[in-house]
Design an enzyme around this catalytic site. Structure first.
Site, PDB file in Angstrom:
ATOM      1  N   ASP A  97     -37.030 -22.605  11.982  1.00 53.77           N
ATOM      2  CA  ASP A  97     -36.294 -22.614  13.227  1.00 53.77           C
ATOM      3  C   ASP A  97     -35.532 -23.809  13.597  1.00 53.77           C
ATOM      4  O   ASP A  97     -35.135 -24.870  13.322  1.00 53.77           O
ATOM      5  CB  ASP A  97     -37.223 -22.781  14.287  1.00 53.77           C
ATOM      6  CG  ASP A  97     -37.777 -22.336  15.486  1.00 53.77           C
ATOM      7  OD1 ASP A  97     -36.136 -22.077  16.769  1.00 53.77           O
ATOM      8  OD2 ASP A  97     -37.742 -21.612  16.340  1.00 53.77           O
ATOM      9  N   ASP A 193     -32.313 -21.585  17.965  1.00 57.64           N
ATOM     10  CA  ASP A 193     -32.733 -21.947  18.849  1.00 57.64           C
ATOM     11  C   ASP A 193     -31.493 -22.007  20.195  1.00 57.64           C
ATOM     12  O   ASP A 193     -30.571 -22.739  20.435  1.00 57.64           O
ATOM     13  CB  ASP A 193     -33.555 -22.656  19.250  1.00 57.64           C
ATOM     14  CG  ASP A 193     -34.168 -23.166  20.823  1.00 57.64           C
ATOM     15  OD1 ASP A 193     -34.795 -22.465  20.934  1.00 57.64           O
ATOM     16  OD2 ASP A 193     -33.899 -24.344  21.161  1.00 57.64           O
ATOM     17  N   GLU A 249     -31.045 -17.345  19.975  1.00 56.95           N
ATOM     18  CA  GLU A 249     -32.288 -17.161  20.838  1.00 56.95           C
ATOM     19  C   GLU A 249     -31.354 -17.460  21.238  1.00 56.95           C
ATOM     20  O   GLU A 249     -30.126 -18.245  21.812  1.00 56.95           O
ATOM     21  CB  GLU A 249     -33.180 -17.982  21.029  1.00 56.95           C
ATOM     22  CG  GLU A 249     -34.310 -17.905  21.975  1.00 56.95           C
ATOM     23  CD  GLU A 249     -34.875 -19.120  22.361  1.00 56.95           C
ATOM     24  OE1 GLU A 249     -35.653 -18.739  23.276  1.00 56.95           O
ATOM     25  OE2 GLU A 249     -34.269 -19.901  22.831  1.00 56.95           O
ATOM     26  N   HIS A 323     -43.866 -18.117  20.825  1.00 58.84           N
ATOM     27  CA  HIS A 323     -45.073 -18.666  21.048  1.00 58.84           C
ATOM     28  C   HIS A 323     -43.897 -19.392  22.859  1.00 58.84           C
ATOM     29  O   HIS A 323     -44.500 -20.371  22.905  1.00 58.84           O
ATOM     30  CB  HIS A 323     -44.479 -20.197  20.371  1.00 58.84           C
ATOM     31  CG  HIS A 323     -42.981 -20.342  20.494  1.00 58.84           C
ATOM     32  ND1 HIS A 323     -42.048 -19.833  19.668  1.00 58.84           N
ATOM     33  CD2 HIS A 323     -41.849 -21.999  21.294  1.00 58.84           C
ATOM     34  CE1 HIS A 323     -40.192 -20.008  20.635  1.00 58.84           C
ATOM     35  NE2 HIS A 323     -40.686 -20.983  20.694  1.00 58.84           N
ATOM     36  N   ASP A 324     -42.977 -18.657  23.313  1.00 58.96           N
ATOM     37  CA  ASP A 324     -43.050 -19.534  24.845  1.00 58.96           C
ATOM     38  C   ASP A 324     -43.434 -18.351  25.825  1.00 58.96           C
ATOM     39  O   ASP A 324     -43.116 -18.515  27.175  1.00 58.96           O
ATOM     40  CB  ASP A 324     -41.231 -18.918  25.125  1.00 58.96           C
ATOM     41  CG  ASP A 324     -40.639 -20.201  24.258  1.00 58.96           C
ATOM     42  OD1 ASP A 324     -41.780 -21.708  24.035  1.00 58.96           O
ATOM     43  OD2 ASP A 324     -39.387 -20.213  23.589  1.00 58.96           O
TER      44      ASP A 324
HETATM   45  O1  LIG Z   1     -35.620 -17.926  29.877  1.00 65.57           O
HETATM   46  P1  LIG Z   1     -34.589 -17.593  28.723  1.00 65.57           P
HETATM   47  O2  LIG Z   1     -33.099 -19.181  30.457  1.00 65.57           O
HETATM   48  O3  LIG Z   1     -34.275 -16.510  28.576  1.00 65.57           O
HETATM   49  O4  LIG Z   1     -34.735 -18.902  27.942  1.00 65.57           O
HETATM   50  C1  LIG Z   1     -34.922 -18.105  26.726  1.00 65.57           C
HETATM   51  C2  LIG Z   1     -36.044 -19.612  26.189  1.00 65.57           C
HETATM   52  O5  LIG Z   1     -34.968 -20.715  26.002  1.00 65.57           O
HETATM   53  C3  LIG Z   1     -36.597 -21.824  26.273  1.00 65.57           C
HETATM   54  O6  LIG Z   1     -36.942 -21.733  24.654  1.00 65.57           O
HETATM   55  C4  LIG Z   1     -36.411 -22.609  23.326  1.00 65.57           C
HETATM   56  O7  LIG Z   1     -35.847 -24.061  23.739  1.00 65.57           O
HETATM   57  C5  LIG Z   1     -36.609 -24.696  24.066  1.00 65.57           C
HETATM   58  C6  LIG Z   1     -35.775 -26.232  24.166  1.00 65.57           C
HETATM   59  O8  LIG Z   1     -35.432 -26.214  22.513  1.00 65.57           O
HETATM   60  C7  LIG Z   1     -38.344 -25.076  23.638  1.00 65.57           C
HETATM   61  O9  LIG Z   1     -38.472 -25.716  24.254  1.00 65.57           O
HETATM   62  C8  LIG Z   1     -38.700 -23.266  23.281  1.00 65.57           C
HETATM   63  O10 LIG Z   1     -39.654 -23.438  22.257  1.00 65.57           O
HETATM   64  C9  LIG Z   1     -37.588 -22.603  22.476  1.00 65.57           C
HETATM   65  O11 LIG Z   1     -37.858 -21.330  22.394  1.00 65.57           O
HETATM   66  C10 LIG Z   1     -36.778 -21.692  26.778  1.00 65.57           C
HETATM   67  O12 LIG Z   1     -37.995 -22.434  27.183  1.00 65.57           O
HETATM   68  C11 LIG Z   1     -38.172 -21.048  27.325  1.00 65.57           C
HETATM   69  O13 LIG Z   1     -39.323 -20.596  28.552  1.00 65.57           O
HETATM   70  C12 LIG Z   1     -37.684 -19.929  27.632  1.00 65.57           C
HETATM   71  O14 LIG Z   1     -37.882 -18.524  27.719  1.00 65.57           O
END
Ligand SMILES: O=P(O)(O)OC[C@H]1O[C@H](O[C@H]2O[C@H](CO)[C@@H](O)[C@H](O)[C@H]2O)[C@H](O)[C@@H](O)[C@@H]1O
Length: 553
Positions: A97, A193, A249, A323-324
């Site tokens: 990642d 990411d 992502e 994980h989110d």
């Molecule tokens: O909900 P979206 O606007 O479609 O975004 C998708 C996800 O984006 C973020 O996730 C990723 O980046 C974050 C910062 O590096 C990190 O905290 C997270 O773990 C990454 O997977 C956002 O935080 C998610 O909640 C969204 O689902």
């Protein structure tokens, strides 16, 4: 170009919660090594590790302070090299990642940058004399004041995650150099990411705050130079490693952009995640709300993306969990009396689609949400911020906790439950976050020993993708689109057909299949979770709660 990923399945590991080897309550790389046989037995092809780099862990590693070192929390670079070698020996590939939208404010680049406008690293980040009204994805403003320069830096996420300035070609070259370094080491690809947020509209205009999504995202989501940057990354890095897999992502993206990101002719990425299907239980597009999921919208979104990506020559990364996200089983299924049935139904619906399926740790034995009841059980920065914001808006604590229990990212971050021993086999110490209710019953050992095993069902689904060309290459046609309870579609490749049928709810139903002509010829039930599966699907059939079939004809 490597197209093997089209038959592959990826397993996501959240190292912090996967397996602890030294008793400190935090999962680590040696722990992952000790579980490689389990993963090989499942039959997956790639392991995606969420960020294991040096980090202050304010956002569990998505705040990287050193791209070239492993965080001591997880082990050493020697441990990582051992993981890579042992995984490869067992036929498992490793995807890292990588977060290149931002770094931790503890990264050396930022430490330099914040000292003065004349520092060469100042331009590695995004600075303005005055903040605009953009809102951070974790709550509050996206701008943080820095006294030494008398300017504000941009952070789309936490204030310790400063956004990198992709307009700066020197910064981009440093990122590409680091990516080549990891690929030269022998890793098999990257999950990038929020990679569609790299290019910001340089005008930095105010957004008009009229809806939950009017937070500035229209100025940086799939931004003005994003395709140029990803194409450059492809030419500078990925073209030299043609077997490497890249998954982007894509935050709040759209179909047209995703076709462009993944159509091989554009030389950008191999596949993308989008999140639209996981927002069908958001009220007025706001995450921190609780409302039943919209089944019609869920089906319509899958149809739009399946048909659109197929026709546009793009490629989807398919997933229910990460994980989110709260656990899909608790969100769309029934994690009480129909745990096996609804977990396998969700799996069948997803694994029958076109794209590369991703399995998130614990999904393969039907892990559900932990049902936390106190704010003290939560660890996630976004959830803790949300608690404060909602409480400050005078929403009663019980209601806020109810929303967090349904929506918090910590729902997906509880420790793996391997067995019913101390801490469910995750650690000999005290886990950094507690496991949920039912951990003693819902665990890998119990599932594998059960007559109805979700793990064994996943093994079969993974195998089917390698055997059936129609699953990989067939088109997607929605069936019974208006039905309030049935999720059904066919996949078609020349004169081969696949039918996926799923009762998405906990009441029995009947359906008349007479209109599907090809079912009248020879057919084979490839997989079903029915107690006594039918040998043929024909005419009117009944489906028990969460019953599902995948049929080849
Ligand atoms: O909900 P979206 O606007 O479609 O975004 C998708 C996800 O984006 C973020 O996730 C990723 O980046 C974050 C910062 O590096 C990190 O905290 C997270 O773990 C990454 O997977 C956002 O935080 C998610 O909640 C969204 O689902």
């Amino acid at each position: 170009m490597n197209t093997k990923f089209k038959q592959s399945v990826v397993y996501q590991i959240y190292p912090k919660s996967f397996q602890d080897s030294n008793g400190d309550g935090i999962g680590d790389i040696q722990g992952i090594i000790s579980r490689l046989d389990y993963l090989a037995e499942l039959g997956v092809d790639y392991l995606w590790l969420t960020p294991p780099y040096v980090s202050p862990q304010r956002d569990n590693g998505y705040d990287i302070a050193d791209y070239y070192e492993i965080d001591p929390l997880y082990g050493t670079m020697a441990d990582f090299d051992e993981l890579l070698a042992q995984a490869h020996a067992k036929g498992l590939k490793i995807i890292m990642d990588l977060v290149v939208n931002h770094t931790s404010t503890e990264h050396e680049w930022f430490k330099q940058a914040r000292t003065g406008k004349d520092n060469p690293y100042y331009d590695y980040y995004i600075w303005r004399d005055q903040p605009n009204n953009w809102q951070s994805k974790f709550g509050g403003t996206t701008w943080e004041y820095n006294q030494a320069t008398n300017t504000y830096y941009l952070h789309l996420f936490d204030k310790t995650q400063a956004d990198l300035n992709w307009e700066n070609p020197k910064m981009r070259q440093d990122i590409y150099k680091m990516m080549r370094w990891w690929l030269t080491k022998g890793i098999d690809g990257f999950r990038l990411d929020v990679v569609n947020l790299l290019s910001k509209d340089q005008r930095f205009l105010d957004d008009t705050l009229a809806s939950a999504t009017a937070d500035g995202r229209k100025f940086y989501t799939d931004g003005p130079r994003i395709h140029e940057f990803l194409h450059e990354m492809n030419r500078e890095v990925l073209a030299q490693f043609p077997d490497a897999l890249t998954t982007g992502e894509m935050s709040s993206t759209n179909l047209a952009s995703c076709i462009r990101y993944t159509n091989p002719a554009n030389e950008e990425l191999d596949m993308v995640f989008n999140f639209h299907h996981l927002k069908v239980d958001y009220k007025d597009k706001a995450k921190w709300t609780k409302t039943p999921f919209d089944f019609a919208e869920l089906k319509q979104l899958f149809t739009e993306w399946q048909v659109g990506m197929h026709e546009g020559g793009g490629w989807n990364a398919l997933f229910w969990n990460n994980h989110d996200q709260p656990r899909a089983l608790s969100r769309f299924g029934n994690d009480h009396e129909y745990r096996f049935e609804s977990a396998t139904m969700l799996a069948t619906v997803l694994h029958g689609m076109q794209g590369t399926p991703y399995i998130y740790q614990g999904e393969e034995f039907a892990t559900g949400n932990p049902d936390f009841t106190s704010i003290h059980q939560y660890r996630d920065v976004e959830s803790l911020n949300a608690f404060e914001i909602l409480r400050n808006a005078n929403i009663p604590e019980a209601e806020v906790l109810d929303i967090l229990a349904a929506k918090s990212r910590d729902n997906g971050r509880t420790p793996m439950t391997w067995d019913s021993g101390h801490a469910n086999g995750f650690t000999s110490g005290k886990p950094w976050i507690s496991a949920g209710r039912n951990a003693d019953e819902v665990n890998a050992a119990a599932d594998c020993a059960a007559a109805k095993s979700v793990f064994k069902y996943y093994q079969k689904l993974i195998q089917l993708r390698k055997e059936q060309a129609v699953i990989v290459d067939g088109d997607y046609q929605p069936l019974f689109a208006e039905h309030a309870q049935l999720f059904a579609y066919s996949r078609n490749l020349a004169d081969e057909h696949l039918l996926v049928l799923a009762n998405f709810y906990d009441t029995p139903m009947e359906i008349d299949l007479s209109a599907i002509e090809w079912l009248k010829g020879s057919q084979q039930v490839l997989i079903s979770n029915a107690a006594k599966p039918l040998e043929r699907l024909e005419g009117i059939i009944s489906l028990q709660p969460y019953e599902t079939y995948m049929v080849l004809g």
